[in-house]
Design an enzyme around this catalytic site. Structure first.
Site, PDB file in Angstrom:
ATOM      1  N   ARG A 257      12.085  -1.373  10.473  1.00 31.83           N
ATOM      2  CA  ARG A 257      11.093  -0.928  11.458  1.00 31.83           C
ATOM      3  C   ARG A 257      11.008  -1.940  12.584  1.00 31.83           C
ATOM      4  NH1 ARG A 257       5.646   0.383   8.205  1.00 31.83           N
ATOM      5  NH2 ARG A 257       4.786  -0.689  10.000  1.00 31.83           N
TER       6      ARG A 257
ATOM      7  N   ARG B 120       0.234  -8.754  13.312  1.00 30.11           N
ATOM      8  CA  ARG B 120      -0.428  -7.686  12.531  1.00 30.11           C
ATOM      9  C   ARG B 120      -1.376  -8.296  11.507  1.00 30.11           C
ATOM     10  NH1 ARG B 120       4.758  -4.643  10.550  1.00 30.11           N
ATOM     11  NH2 ARG B 120       3.345  -3.441   9.246  1.00 30.11           N
TER      12      ARG B 120
ATOM     13  N   ARG C 165      -9.174   0.973   9.310  1.00 24.63           N
ATOM     14  CA  ARG C 165      -8.827  -0.413   9.630  1.00 24.63           C
ATOM     15  C   ARG C 165      -9.917  -1.104  10.433  1.00 24.63           C
ATOM     16  NH1 ARG C 165      -2.731   0.511   9.300  1.00 24.63           N
ATOM     17  NH2 ARG C 165      -1.751  -1.502   9.538  1.00 24.63           N
TER      18      ARG C 165
ATOM     19  N   ARG D 252      11.960  -5.761   4.500  1.00 18.58           N
ATOM     20  CA  ARG D 252      11.787  -4.324   4.220  1.00 18.58           C
ATOM     21  C   ARG D 252      12.748  -3.460   5.046  1.00 18.58           C
ATOM     22  NH1 ARG D 252       5.808  -2.043   4.588  1.00 18.58           N
ATOM     23  NH2 ARG D 252       5.950  -2.493   6.808  1.00 18.58           N
TER      24      ARG D 252
ATOM     25  N   LYS E 215       0.823  -1.217   0.000  1.00 21.72           N
ATOM     26  CA  LYS E 215       0.000   0.000   0.000  1.00 21.72           C
ATOM     27  C   LYS E 215       0.857   1.267   0.000  1.00 21.72           C
ATOM     28  CE  LYS E 215      -2.217  -1.050   3.837  1.00 21.72           C
ATOM     29  NZ  LYS E 215      -1.614  -2.345   4.228  1.00 21.72           N
TER      30      LYS E 215
HETATM   31  P1  AMP Z   1       1.292   0.499   9.082  1.00 22.90           P
HETATM   32  O1  AMP Z   1       2.418   1.451   8.927  1.00 22.90           O
HETATM   33  O2  AMP Z   1       0.048   0.941   8.337  1.00 22.90           O
HETATM   34  O3  AMP Z   1       1.674  -0.919   8.780  1.00 22.90           O
HETATM   35  O4  AMP Z   1       0.881   0.538  10.637  1.00 22.90           O
HETATM   36  C1  AMP Z   1       1.785   0.151  11.657  1.00 22.90           C
HETATM   37  C2  AMP Z   1       1.067   0.038  12.993  1.00 22.90           C
HETATM   38  O5  AMP Z   1       0.474   1.316  13.341  1.00 22.90           O
HETATM   39  C3  AMP Z   1      -0.108  -0.932  13.014  1.00 22.90           C
HETATM   40  O6  AMP Z   1       0.316  -2.265  13.254  1.00 22.90           O
HETATM   41  C4  AMP Z   1      -0.950  -0.370  14.160  1.00 22.90           C
HETATM   42  O7  AMP Z   1      -0.381  -0.674  15.417  1.00 22.90           O
HETATM   43  C5  AMP Z   1      -0.799   1.137  13.955  1.00 22.90           C
HETATM   44  N1  AMP Z   1      -1.830   1.697  13.045  1.00 22.90           N
HETATM   45  C6  AMP Z   1      -1.603   2.312  11.849  1.00 22.90           C
HETATM   46  N2  AMP Z   1      -2.743   2.720  11.283  1.00 22.90           N
HETATM   47  C7  AMP Z   1      -3.735   2.362  12.151  1.00 22.90           C
HETATM   48  C8  AMP Z   1      -5.159   2.491  12.133  1.00 22.90           C
HETATM   49  N3  AMP Z   1      -5.804   3.074  11.104  1.00 22.90           N
HETATM   50  N4  AMP Z   1      -5.857   2.010  13.194  1.00 22.90           N
HETATM   51  C9  AMP Z   1      -5.231   1.425  14.233  1.00 22.90           C
HETATM   52  N5  AMP Z   1      -3.906   1.248  14.307  1.00 22.90           N
HETATM   53  C10 AMP Z   1      -3.148   1.714  13.281  1.00 22.90           C
END
Ligand code: AMP
Length: 216
Positions: free
Chosen positions: A161, A172, A88, A127, A13
């Site tokens: 990360r 996740r 989400r 990554r 994404k």
């Molecule tokens: P991402 O960078 O989108 O993979 O998000 C990394 C982490 O941030 C996720 O595993 C969640 O802990 C948190 N996170 C990011 N976006 C959201 C969201 N819209 N709702 C809840 N937690 C989020």
């Protein structure tokens, strides 16, 4: 245009959003990036995000909504946005609809990227990310330069990360299946979903997304 990039962690994404920013001329809004930025600031809010993110759990909806309302109020998002990693949960999707409706807007398209768990684990654990500009690399498919200098911003902090380890990735992914995947039905009900095969190389997937956008 308001567009949601949908799919499990590691679906691509964030990477694909960067291309869409250029072709559509609207900003990428990634809640994950916004939360990481807040953590890097060392703020109290960032500390609250931290405990959830490190465990691969979703951050509670009310904290996410607060963040989003502020972000959408900024000038650059007036003509639309590419939502990456948001919404989400159904509650987040409903809140986003309400926020957009108050601006006389709605979600026009959802691009749903389809990938399997094994690809997700491989993509995410390999990554690497530049802390300066967010440019992503993959140890096998697009390795960071040996010099350690980012090709996009010439920064020198290219890291993994902390939530990109296999254990956290699997968590996740479970969170995605339990809380997020059902959202696709919500958007199907609105007739805005285009499903795109997210397997294969980056350019291939970009092409499929472009075709899906032109097909409507
Ligand atoms: P991402 O960078 O989108 O993979 O998000 C990394 C982490 O941030 C996720 O595993 C969640 O802990 C948190 N996170 C990011 N976006 C959201 C969201 N819209 N709702 C809840 N937690 C989020």
């Amino acid at each position: 245009m308001d567009l949601v990039l949908f799919g499990p962690p590691g679906a691509g994404k964030g990477t694909q959003a960067k291309f869409l920013v250029k072709s559509l001329g609207i900003p990428q809004i990634s809640t994950g990036d916004m939360m990481r930025a807040e953590r890097a600031l060392g703020s109290e809010l960032g500390a609250r995000f931290d405990s959830f993110m490190s465990a691969g759990k979703l951050v509670p909806d009310e904290l996410v909504l607060e963040l989003m309302a502020k972000r959408l109020a900024r000038d650059d998002a007036k003509a639309g946005a590419i939502f990456d990693g948001y919404p989400r949960t159904v509650q987040q999707a409903e809140a986003l609809d309400a926020l957009l409706a108050s601006l006389d807007r709605k979600i026009d398209r959802v691009i749903a990227l389809d990938v399997v768990l094994e690809d997700v684990v491989e993509r995410i654990t390999g990554r690497r990310v530049c802390l300066g500009c967010g440019q992503t690399y993959h140890v096998r498919y697009s390795p960071p330069p040996e010099s350690g200098v980012c090709v996009s911003c010439q920064g020198t902090k290219i890291v993994q990360r902390s939530d990109d380890t296999e254990e956290v990735v699997r968590h996740r992914y479970t969170e995605y299946q339990e809380k997020t995947a059902c959202l696709l039905d919500y958007y199907r009900g609105l007739g805005v979903v285009s499903e795109v095969d997210g397997r294969g190389g980056l350019d291939e997937v970009t092409q499929r997304i472009q075709q899906a956008l032109e097909a409507r």
